[in-house]
Write a protein that holds these residues in place. Sequence first.
Motif, PDB file in Angstrom:
ATOM      1  N   ILE A  26      79.475-121.987 -57.297  1.00 59.83           N
ATOM      2  CA  ILE A  26      78.473-122.055 -58.372  1.00 59.83           C
ATOM      3  C   ILE A  26      77.236-122.800 -57.874  1.00 59.83           C
ATOM      4  O   ILE A  26      76.107-122.363 -58.097  1.00 59.83           O
ATOM      5  CB  ILE A  26      79.060-122.728 -59.627  1.00 59.83           C
ATOM      6  N   ALA A  27      77.470-123.913 -57.180  1.00 61.24           N
ATOM      7  CA  ALA A  27      76.341-124.690 -56.654  1.00 61.24           C
ATOM      8  C   ALA A  27      75.538-123.879 -55.642  1.00 61.24           C
ATOM      9  O   ALA A  27      74.302-123.900 -55.659  1.00 61.24           O
ATOM     10  CB  ALA A  27      76.850-125.985 -56.027  1.00 61.24           C
ATOM     11  N   ALA A  28      76.234-123.159 -54.784  1.00 59.75           N
ATOM     12  CA  ALA A  28      75.532-122.391 -53.748  1.00 59.75           C
ATOM     13  C   ALA A  28      74.831-121.161 -54.314  1.00 59.75           C
ATOM     14  O   ALA A  28      73.718-120.823 -53.886  1.00 59.75           O
ATOM     15  CB  ALA A  28      76.526-121.967 -52.672  1.00 59.75           C
ATOM     16  N   SER A  29      75.458-120.494 -55.268  1.00 56.11           N
ATOM     17  CA  SER A  29      74.903-119.229 -55.755  1.00 56.11           C
ATOM     18  C   SER A  29      73.883-119.388 -56.865  1.00 56.11           C
ATOM     19  O   SER A  29      73.187-118.426 -57.193  1.00 56.11           O
ATOM     20  CB  SER A  29      76.038-118.326 -56.248  1.00 56.11           C
ATOM     21  N   SER A  30      73.765-120.566 -57.441  1.00 56.34           N
ATOM     22  CA  SER A  30      72.828-120.731 -58.559  1.00 56.34           C
ATOM     23  C   SER A  30      71.375-120.529 -58.131  1.00 56.34           C
ATOM     24  O   SER A  30      70.531-120.191 -58.954  1.00 56.34           O
ATOM     25  CB  SER A  30      73.014-122.100 -59.205  1.00 56.34           C
ATOM     26  N   GLY A  31      71.074-120.706 -56.876  1.00 53.92           N
ATOM     27  CA  GLY A  31      69.706-120.516 -56.401  1.00 53.92           C
ATOM     28  C   GLY A  31      69.438-119.153 -55.782  1.00 53.92           C
ATOM     29  O   GLY A  31      68.295-118.862 -55.405  1.00 53.92           O
ATOM     30  N   TYR A  32      70.450-118.279 -55.683  1.00 51.41           N
ATOM     31  CA  TYR A  32      70.253-116.964 -55.054  1.00 51.41           C
ATOM     32  C   TYR A  32      69.152-116.156 -55.738  1.00 51.41           C
ATOM     33  O   TYR A  32      68.219-115.695 -55.104  1.00 51.41           O
ATOM     34  CB  TYR A  32      71.530-116.136 -55.102  1.00 51.41           C
ATOM     35  N   PHE A  33      69.294-115.959 -57.032  1.00 47.29           N
ATOM     36  CA  PHE A  33      68.375-115.068 -57.730  1.00 47.29           C
ATOM     37  C   PHE A  33      67.038-115.721 -58.061  1.00 47.29           C
ATOM     38  O   PHE A  33      66.003-115.060 -57.912  1.00 47.29           O
ATOM     39  CB  PHE A  33      69.057-114.464 -58.964  1.00 47.29           C
ATOM     40  N   PRO A  34      66.999-116.984 -58.477  1.00 48.13           N
ATOM     41  CA  PRO A  34      65.686-117.606 -58.640  1.00 48.13           C
ATOM     42  C   PRO A  34      64.906-117.650 -57.318  1.00 48.13           C
ATOM     43  O   PRO A  34      63.693-117.462 -57.301  1.00 48.13           O
ATOM     44  CB  PRO A  34      66.004-119.017 -59.136  1.00 48.13           C
ATOM     45  N   GLY A  35      65.608-117.871 -56.209  1.00 46.45           N
ATOM     46  CA  GLY A  35      64.953-117.873 -54.900  1.00 46.45           C
ATOM     47  C   GLY A  35      64.469-116.497 -54.494  1.00 46.45           C
ATOM     48  O   GLY A  35      63.445-116.356 -53.824  1.00 46.45           O
ATOM     49  N   LEU A  36      65.200-115.470 -54.933  1.00 47.82           N
ATOM     50  CA  LEU A  36      64.820-114.098 -54.591  1.00 47.82           C
ATOM     51  C   LEU A  36      63.524-113.694 -55.285  1.00 47.82           C
ATOM     52  O   LEU A  36      62.678-113.032 -54.684  1.00 47.82           O
ATOM     53  CB  LEU A  36      65.941-113.134 -54.996  1.00 47.82           C
ATOM     54  N   ILE A  37      63.362-114.118 -56.536  1.00 46.10           N
ATOM     55  CA  ILE A  37      62.181-113.681 -57.273  1.00 46.10           C
ATOM     56  C   ILE A  37      61.031-114.694 -57.223  1.00 46.10           C
ATOM     57  O   ILE A  37      60.052-114.548 -57.932  1.00 46.10           O
ATOM     58  CB  ILE A  37      62.535-113.356 -58.739  1.00 46.10           C
ATOM     59  N   TYR A  96      80.060-115.295 -61.765  1.00 47.85           N
ATOM     60  CA  TYR A  96      78.899-115.055 -60.913  1.00 47.85           C
ATOM     61  C   TYR A  96      77.869-114.201 -61.641  1.00 47.85           C
ATOM     62  O   TYR A  96      76.659-114.412 -61.499  1.00 47.85           O
ATOM     63  CB  TYR A  96      79.348-114.404 -59.611  1.00 47.85           C
ATOM     64  N   ALA A  97      78.331-113.250 -62.453  1.00 47.48           N
ATOM     65  CA  ALA A  97      77.404-112.427 -63.232  1.00 47.48           C
ATOM     66  C   ALA A  97      76.614-113.292 -64.217  1.00 47.48           C
ATOM     67  O   ALA A  97      75.404-113.098 -64.398  1.00 47.48           O
ATOM     68  CB  ALA A  97      78.162-111.333 -63.970  1.00 47.48           C
ATOM     69  N   ILE A  98      77.286-114.250 -64.843  1.00 53.22           N
ATOM     70  CA  ILE A  98      76.605-115.148 -65.780  1.00 53.22           C
ATOM     71  C   ILE A  98      75.576-116.005 -65.043  1.00 53.22           C
ATOM     72  O   ILE A  98      74.426-116.125 -65.481  1.00 53.22           O
ATOM     73  CB  ILE A  98      77.630-116.024 -66.528  1.00 53.22           C
ATOM     74  N   VAL A  99      75.987-116.583 -63.928  1.00 59.51           N
ATOM     75  CA  VAL A  99      75.075-117.429 -63.150  1.00 59.51           C
ATOM     76  C   VAL A  99      73.883-116.604 -62.650  1.00 59.51           C
ATOM     77  O   VAL A  99      72.728-117.055 -62.726  1.00 59.51           O
ATOM     78  CB  VAL A  99      75.824-118.099 -61.971  1.00 59.51           C
ATOM     79  N   ALA A 100      74.135-115.398 -62.173  1.00 58.17           N
ATOM     80  CA  ALA A 100      73.058-114.544 -61.672  1.00 58.17           C
ATOM     81  C   ALA A 100      72.106-114.154 -62.792  1.00 58.17           C
ATOM     82  O   ALA A 100      70.877-114.196 -62.619  1.00 58.17           O
ATOM     83  CB  ALA A 100      73.645-113.292 -61.020  1.00 58.17           C
TER      84      ALA A 100
END
Length: 170
Positions: free
Chosen positions: A55-66, A137-141
């Motif tokens: 959760i800690a690692a993936s929480s920045g995936y999508f905000p970082g992407l956009i 992961y879907a919720i976090v994304a």
Amino acid sequence: DAAKAKSDLNTNLMKEAREEVKRRSADISDLQKALEATLMDLTTFLTVLTMLGFIAASSGYFPGLIAQGSVDSVLSRPVSRLQVFFGKYVGGLALISAALFVCWLVTFISFGAISGIWHWRFFSALPMTLLSVALLYAIVAWVGLMTRSATLALVTGYFFYLVVDTAVSV
């Protein structure tokens, strides 16, 4: 006395349950029972630890992407936003699935080699765990994509995992 009657009923039910457990587990050795309990506890600990880290690692995936500029280079290629989103989602899901499987496999091999008991049903909980991971992961994304905030995605992920998941499993 309704309280005494309820207490007696609970005592009798517990006694019957213990007898049923003894009857069903008569052919299982104490070592195998201890191994099953230890595997369950260790797997639960490793899964919780892995989930919190994921959760800690993936929480920045999508905000970082956009973030400004980073999505432009991705979208300059002939791919749709939906393909980018699902590619990122499936990639993250594959990463956590592989990490969980390796943790479970190392645990299984270690305990099997030490005890001589190869408890194959150990892996039966893995599909449900992976489904839980996919939903979380879907919720976090989604939160990260909609709010563009890694912090809010992190807090929401932890809330769903630690509060909602715990309340549902009780």
